[in-house]
Design an enzyme around this catalytic site. Sequence first.
Site, PDB file in Angstrom:
ATOM      1  N   ARG A 195       0.818  -1.157  -0.105  1.00 33.57           N
ATOM      2  CA  ARG A 195      -0.051  -0.036   0.033  1.00 33.57           C
ATOM      3  C   ARG A 195       0.821   1.168   0.064  1.00 33.57           C
ATOM      4  O   ARG A 195       2.003   1.286   0.645  1.00 33.57           O
ATOM      5  CB  ARG A 195      -1.056   0.062   1.522  1.00 33.57           C
ATOM      6  CG  ARG A 195      -2.128  -0.789   1.003  1.00 33.57           C
ATOM      7  CD  ARG A 195      -3.162  -0.391   0.097  1.00 33.57           C
ATOM      8  NE  ARG A 195      -4.256  -0.867   0.063  1.00 33.57           N
ATOM      9  CZ  ARG A 195      -4.571  -1.924  -0.870  1.00 33.57           C
ATOM     10  NH1 ARG A 195      -3.681  -2.306  -1.640  1.00 33.57           N
ATOM     11  NH2 ARG A 195      -5.805  -2.761  -0.821  1.00 33.57           N
TER      12      ARG A 195
ATOM     13  N   GLU B 227      -3.393   7.753  -5.264  1.00 32.10           N
ATOM     14  CA  GLU B 227      -3.348   7.253  -6.426  1.00 32.10           C
ATOM     15  C   GLU B 227      -4.905   7.856  -7.185  1.00 32.10           C
ATOM     16  O   GLU B 227      -5.852   7.819  -6.373  1.00 32.10           O
ATOM     17  CB  GLU B 227      -3.613   5.655  -6.370  1.00 32.10           C
ATOM     18  CG  GLU B 227      -2.463   5.024  -5.954  1.00 32.10           C
ATOM     19  CD  GLU B 227      -2.583   3.506  -5.769  1.00 32.10           C
ATOM     20  OE1 GLU B 227      -3.483   3.099  -6.172  1.00 32.10           O
ATOM     21  OE2 GLU B 227      -1.504   2.897  -5.463  1.00 32.10           O
TER      22      GLU B 227
ATOM     23  N   HIS C 264      -0.182   0.591 -10.104  1.00 33.88           N
ATOM     24  CA  HIS C 264      -0.813  -0.359  -9.144  1.00 33.88           C
ATOM     25  C   HIS C 264      -1.502  -1.635  -9.911  1.00 33.88           C
ATOM     26  O   HIS C 264      -2.635  -1.868 -10.077  1.00 33.88           O
ATOM     27  CB  HIS C 264      -2.205   0.063  -8.579  1.00 33.88           C
ATOM     28  CG  HIS C 264      -2.729  -0.410  -7.186  1.00 33.88           C
ATOM     29  ND1 HIS C 264      -3.035   0.356  -6.259  1.00 33.88           N
ATOM     30  CD2 HIS C 264      -2.532  -1.565  -6.952  1.00 33.88           C
ATOM     31  CE1 HIS C 264      -3.523  -0.519  -5.208  1.00 33.88           C
ATOM     32  NE2 HIS C 264      -3.098  -1.741  -5.659  1.00 33.88           N
TER      33      HIS C 264
END
Length: 317
Positions: A235, A264, A282
């Site tokens: 994360r 993000e 990601h």
Amino acid sequence: MKPRVLQLNPILIPAINEQLAARYEVHKHFELKDPEGWLREHGASIQAVTTGGHTGISRAMLEQLPNLKVVAVNGVGTDAVDLAYCRGRGLPVTATLGALTEDVADLAIGLLIAACRNICAGDRFVRAGLWEKNPSPSAIPLARRFSGMRVGIVGMGRVGRAVAQRAAAFGCPISYTDLRAMDDVPHRFVADLVDLARESDALVLCAAADKAEGIVNAAVLDALGPRGFLVNVARGRLVNEADLTEALVAGRIAGAGLDVFVDEPRVPQALREHEQVTLQAHRASATWETRTAMAQMVLDSVDQALAGQRPTLSLTT
């Protein structure tokens, strides 16, 4: 009338979407023109929610869904879901635990090799025609060997163990930190993160972020040192991005491979511009194999809950 399912994130596997649509009345929250108004009018009719690990579901939204029978998370992260509240309601929350392990570990090693060997910078050098203009062997700085590096792993869960297995195949000594030492892990446990960083050439983040925000800070990065590399496939908020940016710009660490970020899809400009940083959007689980397995687990959880069963993947039992 079919049971109603609310989708908070798209599912990218057509076959699973077809099965969902065949069995349920699916409403795509991300396509609604007035999602708040729609929820006020129809929230009581929703029996299942599918969402992503990054999106989760807010408590405010959960309170608008009084007849909800399951929250099926298409991912392993549940930090964006109020598990205590769901547990109090007797509401199952499921996640796709195990499905992502191999791909996330693969990408972690890929990012580390790419960062050590300047693979992306070399790719840009060739594509820009710079090799033809400057064919000297010294045109690109020498890189760092990955094989044999001391790898420190933060979080020795499924992904951490898979990363350790892969790194060990490259002759890398492995150390790790976690909430406690693991009796079934052959690698050396280091209780303190700063100590682990100091004793590592590369630090790979595989931990959950539930209670660990900003643990990789200036002190950890300074301990990692000017020849050390950071990889994050967990994360973004595990890392203090301001400290990371400063450390990279100042040369206090050698480089980084990052798949996740604090805010993000916004990535700090300094990280985007730094030649020693390898970036991904990601995408650690973004293969057809893993996304299909994840989507099937989401569908299974919805099917079980709406058939009156407790989902086998429930985290709130």
